[in-house]
Design a protein around this motif. Structure first.
Motif: not given
Length: 194
Positions: A36-37, A52-54, A160-163
């Motif tokens: 959730s994090d 986007l969430t998981w 990875v968390r973002g583009f």
């Protein structure tokens, strides 16, 4: 497998390993069991910034690829099997603007790497969540790592968390420290150019 076919798959200066060496900078991030994090952002030169969430990420269509991977520290692992969401599919969610030419990949903890945007449209480039039929191990990027097999493996950012889509190139963590910007293992682009 014939020796000549293996040799054809191994870039200059590389040694084949059966192991999967663990290399990274900083601590291995920890996430809640329910993730959730965790979220993934696409922002910058896009029509619709997306987070986007998981659960939303996992609802996107996934695919499996079998590829060879190559580390700048001179190891290569052949025939690795990955499953994940094609990077191009995530870009579709945001609508890439025509002026976007590069991507700065953001990852935990405070890590970045850069790529030409065109690299993310290759069929074998994934936001991978499984390796060899199992969820990624924490030290290999759980829950998601970028897989860019045609570049040295530091471009395949763990956690990875973002583009961030950009009109101009911007160096990432290792590129700022002297690693080559393009990281093509077949050209031995290890160090010294941005």
């Amino acid at each position: 497998m014939a020796e000549t076919s293996v040799r054809d798959r191994v870039p200059p200066g590389q040694v084949v390993t059966e192991k999967f060496p663990v290399l990274h900078t900083g601590q291995v991030p920890r996430y809640r069991d329910d993730l959730s994090d965790w979220s993934f952002r696409v922002f910058g030169q896009v029509e619709r910034p997306v987070t986007l969430t998981w659960d939303q990420f996992r609802r996107l269509p996934a695919r499996e690829v079998v590829v060879d991977i190559h580390c700048v520290t001179r190891w290569s692992k052949l025939g690795t099997r990955w499953r994940g969401v094609p990077a191009a599919r995530v870009l579709e969610e945001a609508g890439v603007k025509p002026e976007a030419r590069f991507v700065l990949v953001h990852a935990d903890p405070d890590y970045t790497t850069n790529l030409p945007l065109a690299d993310l449209y290759r069929d074998d480039v994934l936001l991978a969540f499984e390796f060899d039929g199992r969820p990624l191990a924490p030290e290999h990027g759980y829950p998601v790592r970028l897989l860019v097999p045609h570049r040295y493996f530091w471009k395949s950012a763990k956690w990875v968390r973002g583009f961030e889509l950009l009109p101009q190139d911007r160096p990432g963590y290792w590129e700022e420290r002297g690693y080559h910007n393009e990281a093509d293992p077949w050209k031995e682009q290890r160090y010294g150019f941005f």
